[in-house]
Design a protein around this motif. Structure first.
Motif, PDB file in Angstrom:
ATOM      1  N   LYS A   1       0.825  -1.215   0.000  1.00 21.52           N
ATOM      2  CA  LYS A   1       0.000   0.000   0.000  1.00 21.52           C
ATOM      3  C   LYS A   1       0.856   1.261   0.000  1.00 21.52           C
ATOM      4  N   PHE A   2       1.966   1.248   0.735  1.00 20.99           N
ATOM      5  CA  PHE A   2       2.813   2.431   0.739  1.00 20.99           C
ATOM      6  C   PHE A   2       3.464   2.629  -0.633  1.00 20.99           C
ATOM      7  N   THR A   3       3.907   1.540  -1.260  1.00 16.79           N
ATOM      8  CA  THR A   3       4.504   1.657  -2.586  1.00 16.79           C
ATOM      9  C   THR A   3       3.483   2.175  -3.589  1.00 16.79           C
ATOM     10  N   ASP A   4       2.246   1.750  -3.442  1.00 11.11           N
ATOM     11  CA  ASP A   4       1.159   2.261  -4.271  1.00 11.11           C
ATOM     12  C   ASP A   4       1.048   3.780  -4.135  1.00 11.11           C
ATOM     13  N   THR A   5       1.104   4.289  -2.903  1.00  8.91           N
ATOM     14  CA  THR A   5       1.066   5.735  -2.694  1.00  8.91           C
ATOM     15  C   THR A   5       2.313   6.404  -3.249  1.00  8.91           C
ATOM     16  N   ALA A   6       3.473   5.790  -3.062  1.00 10.32           N
ATOM     17  CA  ALA A   6       4.710   6.372  -3.576  1.00 10.32           C
ATOM     18  C   ALA A   6       4.667   6.515  -5.093  1.00 10.32           C
ATOM     19  N   LEU A   7       4.060   5.546  -5.767  1.00  6.05           N
ATOM     20  CA  LEU A   7       3.946   5.657  -7.219  1.00  6.05           C
ATOM     21  C   LEU A   7       2.961   6.745  -7.620  1.00  6.05           C
ATOM     22  N   ASP A   8       1.938   7.000  -6.811  1.00  9.10           N
ATOM     23  CA  ASP A   8       1.076   8.156  -7.052  1.00  9.10           C
ATOM     24  C   ASP A   8       1.883   9.450  -6.997  1.00  9.10           C
ATOM     25  N   VAL A   9       2.771   9.551  -6.007  1.00  7.60           N
ATOM     26  CA  VAL A   9       3.586  10.764  -5.850  1.00  7.60           C
ATOM     27  C   VAL A   9       4.568  10.883  -7.003  1.00  7.60           C
ATOM     28  N   GLY A  10       5.267   9.797  -7.295  1.00 10.59           N
ATOM     29  CA  GLY A  10       6.215   9.779  -8.399  1.00 10.59           C
ATOM     30  C   GLY A  10       7.524  10.489  -8.080  1.00 10.59           C
ATOM     31  N   GLY A  11       8.550  10.176  -8.850  1.00  8.52           N
ATOM     32  CA  GLY A  11       9.844  10.823  -8.710  1.00  8.52           C
ATOM     33  C   GLY A  11      10.827   9.990  -7.901  1.00  8.52           C
ATOM     34  N   PRO A  12      12.116  10.298  -8.021  1.00  9.68           N
ATOM     35  CA  PRO A  12      13.158   9.509  -7.352  1.00  9.68           C
ATOM     36  C   PRO A  12      13.022   9.455  -5.834  1.00  9.68           C
ATOM     37  N   ALA A  13      12.647  10.565  -5.188  1.00  7.33           N
ATOM     38  CA  ALA A  13      12.544  10.559  -3.724  1.00  7.33           C
ATOM     39  C   ALA A  13      11.440   9.624  -3.253  1.00  7.33           C
ATOM     40  N   ALA A  14      10.322   9.599  -3.968  1.00  7.26           N
ATOM     41  CA  ALA A  14       9.233   8.705  -3.593  1.00  7.26           C
ATOM     42  C   ALA A  14       9.625   7.247  -3.828  1.00  7.26           C
ATOM     43  N   LEU A  15      10.334   6.968  -4.922  1.00  4.74           N
ATOM     44  CA  LEU A  15      10.785   5.599  -5.165  1.00  4.74           C
ATOM     45  C   LEU A  15      11.773   5.159  -4.093  1.00  4.74           C
ATOM     46  N   ALA A  16      12.630   6.069  -3.646  1.00  6.35           N
ATOM     47  CA  ALA A  16      13.564   5.732  -2.566  1.00  6.35           C
ATOM     48  C   ALA A  16      12.797   5.391  -1.288  1.00  6.35           C
ATOM     49  N   ALA A  17      11.726   6.124  -1.017  1.00 10.64           N
ATOM     50  CA  ALA A  17      10.909   5.832   0.159  1.00 10.64           C
ATOM     51  C   ALA A  17      10.249   4.464   0.033  1.00 10.64           C
ATOM     52  N   ALA A  18       9.753   4.143  -1.163  1.00  8.23           N
ATOM     53  CA  ALA A  18       9.144   2.827  -1.374  1.00  8.23           C
ATOM     54  C   ALA A  18      10.173   1.716  -1.158  1.00  8.23           C
ATOM     55  N   LEU A  19      11.366   1.882  -1.673  1.00  7.17           N
ATOM     56  CA  LEU A  19      12.412   0.886  -1.473  1.00  7.17           C
ATOM     57  C   LEU A  19      12.783   0.762  -0.004  1.00  7.17           C
ATOM     58  N   ARG A  20      12.680   1.867   0.714  1.00  3.72           N
ATOM     59  CA  ARG A  20      12.954   1.829   2.156  1.00  3.72           C
ATOM     60  C   ARG A  20      11.912   0.966   2.871  1.00  3.72           C
ATOM     61  N   SER A  21      10.653   1.051   2.446  1.00  3.63           N
ATOM     62  CA  SER A  21       9.618   0.226   3.074  1.00  3.63           C
ATOM     63  C   SER A  21       9.863  -1.251   2.765  1.00  3.63           C
ATOM     64  N   ILE A  22      10.320  -1.550   1.562  1.00  4.36           N
ATOM     65  CA  ILE A  22      10.639  -2.937   1.212  1.00  4.36           C
ATOM     66  C   ILE A  22      11.814  -3.442   2.063  1.00  4.36           C
ATOM     67  N   GLU A  23      12.771  -2.561   2.326  1.00  5.44           N
ATOM     68  CA  GLU A  23      13.935  -2.931   3.113  1.00  5.44           C
ATOM     69  C   GLU A  23      13.586  -3.172   4.589  1.00  5.44           C
ATOM     70  N   LEU A  24      12.751  -2.307   5.166  1.00  5.44           N
ATOM     71  CA  LEU A  24      12.549  -2.316   6.607  1.00  5.44           C
ATOM     72  C   LEU A  24      11.443  -3.262   7.068  1.00  5.44           C
TER      73      LEU A  24
END
Length: 366
Positions: free
Chosen positions: A338-361
């Motif tokens: 769900k967070f990655t879904d929101t990050a893709l709504d936002v778009g851009g490198p910073a949002a993708l980094a946040a999505a990858l952080r959720s996958i990591e943590l």
């Protein structure tokens, strides 16, 4: 928001099949933990992962509990006393099933949205998130029985868990959403669950700025059930501010998620659910929707944000949004999806980094 990652409406029928599987189950388990499956499967289908939905549901099935028994019927005459009573989850769901059978779903949503907004913290914000996922599908793919039933389940859950925040004192104004989130004071005792933490809230920074013209003094949007007038703002400005909030909360997650990787996703996904719902609402409800979304995001931030930020890696160059979501789907954690879904709504490198952080943590579940 970045429209380049938005997908076409689903025509596979997978989401409707999944919703029909889920509607015999309740919205919670173990007394108060939320059932995330309806939200996660909507995000999976939306991002082209429909082939894996039923396998994901088979894995998630162990976390589902049957819909609780009916308690006392909710009616147009007694709904106020039933609001916020978790014993009435099944009663509230049945009430909204009747309402959406008799009237257009947008009409029901417009009537109940201002009644439910003051309790946006309900169920750790999961009910409003569930409604936002449902409305996205209704707007993009049209209405049918499973999707209308899903709206009834989401609204019923929200009404049963309706939870207003404690009285709050305005703090110093902030000039932007990112600065406002940075200025949110952490609750003193972060050892309990979300209900105990929200009970400690005392105030938030004043955001967004609300310039009120002479003409606007005569126009207010009023929550009829709490009798609290709210100054009107331009609806398009309210939407822009809400987009700013979702973007700021998503970006902030990357640096602060180590404090609570699961709970802090809601600082972004809750306001994004409100943002997704705006097009289905009368425009006069957009400004109070922004107010409620800010309160929800600030409340989660106060309850779970750590004292200090942490370093995190940037998104690899050339990594596409579709690849990031595929990683989230393979990871399998519902909050990560769900967070990655929101990050893709936002778009851009910073949002993708946040999505990858959720996958990591967050721990993987598949």
């Amino acid at each position: 928001m970045d429209d380049t990652t938005r997908n076409s409406p689903d025509t596979s029928g997978t989401l409707d099949e999944a919703l029909e599987r889920l509607h015999s189950f309740g919205p919670e388990r173990n007394g108060w933990l939320s059932n995330h499956a309806p939200m996660a499967v909507e995000a999976l289908v939306h991002h082209g992962q429909a082939p894996g939905v039923h396998r994901w549901l088979d894995h998630y099935r162990a976390k589902l509990e049957e819909m609780p028994d009916r308690f006392t019927e909710v009616t147009p005459d007694n709904w106020r006393e039933a609001l916020g009573d978790p014993r009435r989850i099944a009663d509230w769901t049945a009430y909204f099933e009747r309402e959406t059978a008799d009237r257009p779903w947008r009409e029901v949503l417009a009537e109940w949205w201002p009644r439910l907004l003051p309790g946006i913290a309900a169920g750790a914000t999961h009910p409003v998130i569930r409604v936002g996922h449902c409305v996205r599908t209704l707007l993009a793919s049209g209405e049918n029985a499973p999707r209308i039933a899903e709206l009834a389940h989401g609204l019923g859950y929200w009404a049963a868990r309706h939870q207003p925040l404690p009285p709050l004192t305005p703090r110093s104004p902030a000039t932007g959403a990112a600065a406002a989130l940075d200025a949110v004071e952490r609750v003193p005792d972060q050892s309990g669950g979300i209900r105990e933490r929200l009970g400690q809230l005392t105030g938030f920074p004043v955001w967004p700025p609300r310039p009120v013209t002479g003409a606007e003094h005569a126009l207010t949007v009023t929550d009829a059930d709490s009798a609290r007038p709210r100054p009107a703002t331009d609806p398009d400005l309210a939407r822009a501010r809400l987009e700013e909030l979702v973007r700021a909360a998503t970006h902030r997650y990357a640096a602060y998620a180590h404090g609570s990787p699961v709970m802090l996703v809601h600082a972004a996904t809750a306001p994004n659910a409100v943002l997704r719902t705006l097009p289905a609402l009368p425009r006069e409800l957009w400004a109070p929707s922004l107010d409620a979304a800010w309160a929800a995001s600030a409340a989660v931030t106060a309850a779970y944000a750590p004292a200090r930020a942490a370093d995190y890696p940037a998104a690899p160059e050339g990594l596409s949004p579709e690849e990031v979501f595929a990683r989230a789907a393979a990871h399998g954690d519902d909050h990560t999806i769900k967070f990655t879904d929101t990050a893709l709504d936002v778009g851009g490198p910073a949002a993708l980094a946040a999505a990858l952080r959720s996958i990591e943590l967050n721990p993987p579940v598949l």
